[in-house]
Design a protein around this motif. Sequence first.
Motif, PDB file in Angstrom:
ATOM      1  N   TRP A 285      -0.633  10.788  -9.329  1.00 19.50           N
ATOM      2  CA  TRP A 285      -0.973   9.545  -8.654  1.00 19.50           C
ATOM      3  C   TRP A 285      -0.952   8.242  -9.422  1.00 19.50           C
ATOM      4  N   VAL A 286       0.034   7.429  -9.131  1.00 19.97           N
ATOM      5  CA  VAL A 286       0.221   6.018  -9.851  1.00 19.97           C
ATOM      6  C   VAL A 286      -0.135   4.859  -9.358  1.00 19.97           C
ATOM      7  N   PRO A 287      -0.884   4.194 -10.088  1.00 17.07           N
ATOM      8  CA  PRO A 287      -1.492   2.846  -9.511  1.00 17.07           C
ATOM      9  C   PRO A 287      -0.531   1.961  -8.842  1.00 17.07           C
ATOM     10  N   VAL A 288      -0.726   1.615  -7.588  1.00 19.09           N
ATOM     11  CA  VAL A 288       0.452   0.553  -7.067  1.00 19.09           C
ATOM     12  C   VAL A 288       0.411  -0.764  -7.666  1.00 19.09           C
ATOM     13  N   PRO A 289       1.505  -1.301  -8.284  1.00 19.49           N
ATOM     14  CA  PRO A 289       1.359  -2.644  -9.118  1.00 19.49           C
ATOM     15  C   PRO A 289       0.872  -3.671  -8.335  1.00 19.49           C
ATOM     16  N   ASP A 290       1.215  -4.089  -6.935  1.00 25.90           N
ATOM     17  CA  ASP A 290       0.993  -5.142  -6.146  1.00 25.90           C
ATOM     18  C   ASP A 290       0.719  -4.772  -4.815  1.00 25.90           C
ATOM     19  N   PRO A 291      -0.510  -4.164  -4.356  1.00 29.25           N
ATOM     20  CA  PRO A 291      -0.700  -3.600  -3.126  1.00 29.25           C
ATOM     21  C   PRO A 291      -0.505  -4.632  -1.908  1.00 29.25           C
ATOM     22  N   LEU A 292      -0.627  -5.856  -2.245  1.00 29.14           N
ATOM     23  CA  LEU A 292      -0.261  -6.784  -1.148  1.00 29.14           C
ATOM     24  C   LEU A 292       1.371  -7.128  -1.003  1.00 29.14           C
ATOM     25  N   ALA A 293       2.036  -6.625  -1.931  1.00 33.55           N
ATOM     26  CA  ALA A 293       3.292  -6.863  -1.845  1.00 33.55           C
ATOM     27  C   ALA A 293       3.621  -8.455  -1.717  1.00 33.55           C
ATOM     28  N   LYS A 294       3.040  -9.139  -2.446  1.00 29.19           N
ATOM     29  CA  LYS A 294       3.215 -10.612  -2.404  1.00 29.19           C
ATOM     30  C   LYS A 294       4.686 -10.862  -2.397  1.00 29.19           C
ATOM     31  N   GLU A 295       5.798 -10.492  -3.360  1.00 28.92           N
ATOM     32  CA  GLU A 295       6.930 -10.745  -3.407  1.00 28.92           C
ATOM     33  C   GLU A 295       7.843  -9.341  -3.075  1.00 28.92           C
ATOM     34  N   THR A 296       7.446  -8.401  -3.451  1.00 29.50           N
ATOM     35  CA  THR A 296       8.398  -7.203  -3.619  1.00 29.50           C
ATOM     36  C   THR A 296       7.781  -6.022  -2.678  1.00 29.50           C
ATOM     37  N   PRO A 297       8.256  -5.632  -1.541  1.00 29.05           N
ATOM     38  CA  PRO A 297       7.589  -4.426  -0.835  1.00 29.05           C
ATOM     39  C   PRO A 297       7.328  -3.117  -1.821  1.00 29.05           C
ATOM     40  N   ILE A 298       6.251  -2.608  -1.612  1.00 27.72           N
ATOM     41  CA  ILE A 298       5.743  -1.606  -2.642  1.00 27.72           C
ATOM     42  C   ILE A 298       6.826  -0.380  -2.959  1.00 27.72           C
ATOM     43  N   ARG A 299       7.471   0.020  -2.042  1.00 24.61           N
ATOM     44  CA  ARG A 299       8.368   1.180  -2.177  1.00 24.61           C
ATOM     45  C   ARG A 299       9.403   0.580  -3.341  1.00 24.61           C
ATOM     46  N   PHE A 300       9.849  -0.696  -3.470  1.00 24.03           N
ATOM     47  CA  PHE A 300      10.936  -1.236  -4.264  1.00 24.03           C
ATOM     48  C   PHE A 300      10.177  -1.668  -5.742  1.00 24.03           C
ATOM     49  N   GLN A 301       8.577  -1.467  -5.857  1.00 24.24           N
ATOM     50  CA  GLN A 301       8.096  -1.889  -6.768  1.00 24.24           C
ATOM     51  C   GLN A 301       8.342  -0.897  -8.249  1.00 24.24           C
ATOM     52  N   ASP A 302       7.965  -1.602  -9.410  1.00 26.35           N
ATOM     53  CA  ASP A 302       8.326  -0.606 -10.664  1.00 26.35           C
ATOM     54  C   ASP A 302       7.206  -0.004 -10.890  1.00 26.35           C
ATOM     55  N   PHE A 303       7.378   1.431 -10.806  1.00 29.28           N
ATOM     56  CA  PHE A 303       6.227   2.438 -11.133  1.00 29.28           C
ATOM     57  C   PHE A 303       6.546   3.178 -12.330  1.00 29.28           C
ATOM     58  N   GLY A 304       7.276   2.378 -13.315  1.00 31.48           N
ATOM     59  CA  GLY A 304       7.301   3.123 -14.736  1.00 31.48           C
ATOM     60  C   GLY A 304       8.444   4.008 -14.913  1.00 31.48           C
ATOM     61  N   ARG A 305       8.551   4.439 -15.921  1.00 29.34           N
ATOM     62  CA  ARG A 305       9.743   5.486 -16.155  1.00 29.34           C
ATOM     63  C   ARG A 305       9.738   6.679 -15.407  1.00 29.34           C
ATOM     64  N   GLY A 306       8.743   7.087 -14.976  1.00 26.52           N
ATOM     65  CA  GLY A 306       8.926   8.326 -14.020  1.00 26.52           C
ATOM     66  C   GLY A 306       9.272   8.080 -12.382  1.00 26.52           C
ATOM     67  N   GLY A 307       9.187   6.583 -12.471  1.00 23.43           N
ATOM     68  CA  GLY A 307       9.674   6.193 -10.893  1.00 23.43           C
ATOM     69  C   GLY A 307       8.684   6.902 -10.038  1.00 23.43           C
ATOM     70  N   ILE A 308       8.919   6.937  -8.742  1.00 25.94           N
ATOM     71  CA  ILE A 308       8.055   7.223  -7.531  1.00 25.94           C
ATOM     72  C   ILE A 308       8.961   8.370  -6.635  1.00 25.94           C
ATOM     73  N   THR A 309       7.885   9.078  -5.789  1.00 28.64           N
ATOM     74  CA  THR A 309       8.744   9.920  -4.937  1.00 28.64           C
ATOM     75  C   THR A 309       8.611   9.295  -3.588  1.00 28.64           C
ATOM     76  N   HIS A 310       9.978   9.236  -2.815  1.00 31.75           N
ATOM     77  CA  HIS A 310      10.079   8.722  -1.571  1.00 31.75           C
ATOM     78  C   HIS A 310      10.327   9.905  -0.473  1.00 31.75           C
ATOM     79  N   ALA A 311      10.179   9.566   0.696  1.00 31.10           N
ATOM     80  CA  ALA A 311      10.659  10.441   1.944  1.00 31.10           C
ATOM     81  C   ALA A 311      11.006   9.622   3.100  1.00 31.10           C
ATOM     82  N   GLN A 312      11.847  10.105   3.758  1.00 28.64           N
ATOM     83  CA  GLN A 312      12.308   9.258   4.970  1.00 28.64           C
ATOM     84  C   GLN A 312      11.509   9.569   6.275  1.00 28.64           C
ATOM     85  N   LYS A 313      11.035   9.027   7.177  1.00 23.18           N
ATOM     86  CA  LYS A 313      10.156   8.948   8.328  1.00 23.18           C
ATOM     87  C   LYS A 313       8.901   9.824   7.855  1.00 23.18           C
ATOM     88  N   LEU A 314       8.066   9.161   7.254  1.00 21.40           N
ATOM     89  CA  LEU A 314       6.671   9.770   6.901  1.00 21.40           C
ATOM     90  C   LEU A 314       5.840   9.392   8.081  1.00 21.40           C
TER      91      LEU A 314
END
Length: 458
Positions: A285-314
């Motif tokens: 579980w990786v801390p969300v850099p900017d939960p309010l997504a002031k500039e960038t939607p969360i799913r596009f934010q930088d979660f570090g070298r390991g990236g993050i796991t996505h899925a369609q239609k959750l």
Amino acid sequence: MSATRRHVLGSAGAMGAGIVFAGAVSELFAGTAPAHATGGRGGYGPLVPDPDGLLDLPKGFRYRVLSREGDPMRSGQGPVPSNHDGMTALAGPGGNRLWLVRNHENKPNGGTHRVPAVEGLTYDPEGRGGCTLLELGRNGEVLDERVGIAGTAVNCAGGPTPWGTWLTCEETEDKAGTNGYTKDHGFIFEVGFRPGHRTVPEPLTAMGRFQHEAIAVDPRTGVVYETEDAFDHPFGLFYRFLPERPRGGFDSLRAGGRLEAMRVPDVPDLSAVLEPGTTFDRVEWVPVPDPLAKETPIRFQDFGRGGITHAQKLEGCYWGKESVYFVSSYARSSEGSAADHFGQVWRYDPRRSRLTLVVVFGPDTGVELPGESPDNICLAPSGGLMVCEDGGGAQHVYGVNRHGEVYALARNAQNIGTPEEPEYGEFAGVTFSPDGRTMYVNCYDPGTTFAVTGPWRH
């Protein structure tokens, strides 16, 4: 890990289904004592056409229309809003009342009737969505109908809390100045109805700003799990929110907390996993850099070298026994997913940090059969899973028993198209009364709330 496979095909009458299951279907009912006790096979028989053209049900079942869009609310606050979506049934004080809390997924230009703006309950005067509350008496009669929260946007699903409130979710990321909104949207709001639980029309900002779908609360730790139904690649994330005041009761989530996103090492897209029973340990579980997504939607934010796991239609999310279950309604490689599927159900066990693919949905055999594009789900006290259908052609509420058998329980008979080209609105918000005797469900369009009773198996 070996997986049980069950294939279910047939006609739409009783045992018919337009869907195929692969995986341990019985695991979907974890933690429900009636479900463990109920081993009966089959459905409730063929659907009987409704002479009034509203809702087709099996013989012996009855429905009552509790509310219909455009009719005046008993509170006098205005007409019943449009686009009935997610809903829950919560017992009132003393058990003599029942409250239905109902979402209205009104978009900026969608829905004939907006949720009326009510002083003290309105977040953004330009938001057309929100929730309404139906108070039901001992015999199921409607005693009151009023606004629970207004001025929100695209209220899709959400989920109940252990302390008897409803968390309503905005399925949008529109900011102030977009589509006429005066405030940012994409939040969760808490809707209360009990004495001392007056709704605060302000977002729970620490829980994140994104295209929310549903939530489920771990009753042991108070952790809130959240799904994101993002429409475009790279699609949504699965989140957990660790409150500063876990299990603190009404309005306690406003104290803040930490929002994290799930990372499955070396799995950037859950759609690539298609074998039921596949298990991943050491989920991170990786801390969300900017939960309010002031500039960038969360799913596009930088979660570090390991990236993050996505899925369609959750979409759907619920708690069962010691795990949280969440649903990916479908994945399409043509839209950017790593692979194609017709639906997945995942289970996350927080004590073991383990993620398991429980069930995979296969292709439907026809849009006139139940099981095309499953959406809202709930666990039925009668011992099964109830699923709302949101696809093409006929629309059903269908049941799934512990043997993996699928059956039609209801069919929408309200044709909003033409006789030559019929069209039917989706079902949404299926839920049960605490005593298990009544199923409540919404028709999205035209917005209609039904109470269904009959010979449920207990």
